[in-house]
Motif scaffolding. Structure first.
Motif, short mmCIF file in Angstrom:
data_model
loop_
_atom_site.label_atom_id
_atom_site.label_comp_id
_atom_site.label_asym_id
_atom_site.label_seq_id
_atom_site.Cartn_x
_atom_site.Cartn_y
_atom_site.Cartn_z
N PRO A 324 7.34 -5.79 13.68
CA PRO A 324 7.47 -6.89 12.71
C PRO A 324 6.54 -6.76 11.53
CG PRO A 324 6.18 -7.61 14.59
CD PRO A 324 6.64 -6.22 14.91
N LEU A 325 5.50 -5.89 11.63
CA LEU A 325 4.50 -5.76 10.56
C LEU A 325 4.38 -4.31 10.12
CD1 LEU A 325 1.74 -8.12 12.04
CD2 LEU A 325 3.34 -8.64 10.18
N PRO A 326 4.00 -4.09 8.87
CA PRO A 326 3.88 -2.71 8.36
C PRO A 326 2.57 -2.05 8.78
CG PRO A 326 3.33 -4.26 6.63
CD PRO A 326 3.76 -5.09 7.80
N VAL A 327 2.50 -0.75 8.55
CA VAL A 327 1.25 -0.01 8.77
C VAL A 327 0.19 -0.50 7.79
CG1 VAL A 327 0.18 2.27 8.63
CG2 VAL A 327 2.46 2.03 9.61
N LEU A 328 -1.05 -0.60 8.27
CA LEU A 328 -2.15 -1.05 7.42
C LEU A 328 -2.49 0.02 6.39
CD1 LEU A 328 -4.43 -2.60 10.19
CD2 LEU A 328 -2.82 -3.79 8.69
N LYS A 329 -2.68 -0.38 5.16
CA LYS A 329 -2.93 0.58 4.07
C LYS A 329 -4.36 0.55 3.56
CE LYS A 329 1.39 1.97 3.83
NZ LYS A 329 1.75 3.36 4.23
N SER A 330 -4.96 -0.61 3.49
CA SER A 330 -6.31 -0.73 2.94
C SER A 330 -7.31 -0.01 3.84
CB SER A 330 -6.71 -2.21 2.84
OG SER A 330 -8.10 -2.33 2.63
#
Length: 370
Positions: A324-330
């Motif tokens: 349901p959530l994207p890969v973390l980028k920061s």
């Protein structure tokens, strides 16, 4: 059969063969019989599910039944159990913020230390249970079991051709790359080290027979030390295989630890009288329940690892539902996620160093184990 008899099988003389030794020996049989091309494969997904998720990650979570989910144990270790996650998170976040590579390198050495101390700890249990067993005159038990693990690790460090790692590529220092130009140094060290390794183990075992010839031979202790030595040698030195290393390493560590935790929890109920004696199978039902709980927790942890950071096990997790959530980028958020998701594992390393010590904070430990 009463509840005490039901739970005592885990570390009894007859049953520890089944729980603590046979799984490790079975791993050797599997590795020796697997074709070379299979041994050199990357870890298959099903292997990861059964061995890594089902044993390695699950055994970490089993600690909660010995600590956080036991009111008395939590009270005895309140400061340790409260501060450890907070301090560990701060340190892990700081390291991950600077370098994810050094984050994994430090964790690799922490894991190595933890694995070594567990094997030593089980040997101490067997020393306690074998009261007639004397300490060796020339080959001390503690020296031999440490040597049986540290030499394979040394071999790993000086032989840079190992086809496996602990967490990520290059997490252990590659000392071998620094001395590879000295043509005969590494082969000579290997020859001397391998020969000395087996001479020490054989010498220790021979001395055990000699000093215990008038007493009951400490078979359990001897099997533990020799099994530890052979297992680490096969997994690191003999088989240059990620599958072989992972299988021997995880099974020999995770299964005994879960068995010890579940045994402690069940036998403590009998000692404290907190649970009426019931039908003979209640102990096994309780153990099965605890295992299901830790398996679900391990599944949840690995789900978050994959969803937020790596997406390496998508084929397994998305078979159940899409993320349901994207890969973390920061980078900062990634560092926080690394620290948070590693917290169960690292807290387990720290807490484990205190909850199995014979001290006033562990008043039932000697009663349970003896």
């Amino acid at each position: 059969m009463n509840n005490h008899q039901t739970t005592s099988w885990i570390l009894s003389k007859k049953k520890d063969l089944l729980i603590l030794f046979l799984p490790v020996w079975a791993c050797w049989v599997v590795c020796f019989n697997l074709p070379t091309d299979i041994l050199q494969m990357e870890l298959p997904l099903w292997f990861w599910v059964v061995i890594i998720l089902g044993i390695d990650v699950s055994h970490v979570w089993s600690t909660i039944f010995r600590t956080y989910l036991d009111k008395e144990e939590f009270s005895n270790h309140r400061k340790l159990l409260t501060l450890t996650p907070l301090v560990c998170f701060a340190l892990l976040f700081g390291i991950a913020s600077v370098s994810s590579f050094w984050f994994w390198r430090i964790l690799a050495y922490l894991a190595l230390f933890h694995f070594i101390k567990q094997q030593y700890g089980f040997m101490k249990i067997y020393q306690m249970k074998n009261r007639n067993s004397q300490m060796g005159k020339y080959f001390k038990d503690s020296h031999v079991i440490y040597f049986s693990m540290l030499y394979p690790v040394f071999y790993w460090h000086i032989n840079s051709n190992r086809g496996f790692n602990w967490f990520v590529d290059g997490d252990f220092f590659a000392i071998g790359e620094l001395i590879n130009n000295w043509v005969l140094v590494v082969p000579t060290l290997n020859l001397i080290g391998n020969t000395l390794y087996w001479l020490v183990l054989i010498g220790w075992l021979t001395e055990q027979f000699l000093i215990n010839k008038k007493n009951d031979f400490p078979w359990a202790k001897a099997l533990w030390v020799i099994t530890t030595g052979v297992n680490w040698y096969l997994g690191i030195v003999y088989f240059n295989s990620d599958i072989a290393f992972t299988l021997t390493n995880v099974v020999a560590h995770g299964i005994p630890y879960m068995a010890l935790v579940f045994f402690y929890v069940e036998k403590k109920k009998v000692i404290t009288g907190n649970e009426e004696r019931k039908k003979a199978n209640n102990g096994l039902i309780n153990i099965a329940f605890m295992f299901i709980i830790v398996l679900l927790l391990a599944l949840g942890e690995e789900y978050f690892w994959d969803m937020f950071l790596y997406r390496e096990k998508t084929a397994f997790f998305e078979a159940w539902s899409s993320y349901p959530l994207p890969v973390l980028k920061s980078p900062w958020v990634q560092a926080a996620a690394l620290a948070l998701l590693s917290l169960p594992q690292v807290s387990h390393y720290v807490i484990d160093g205190f909850i199995w010590k014979n001290s006033p904070r562990n008043p039932y430990l000697r009663k349970v184990l003896s």
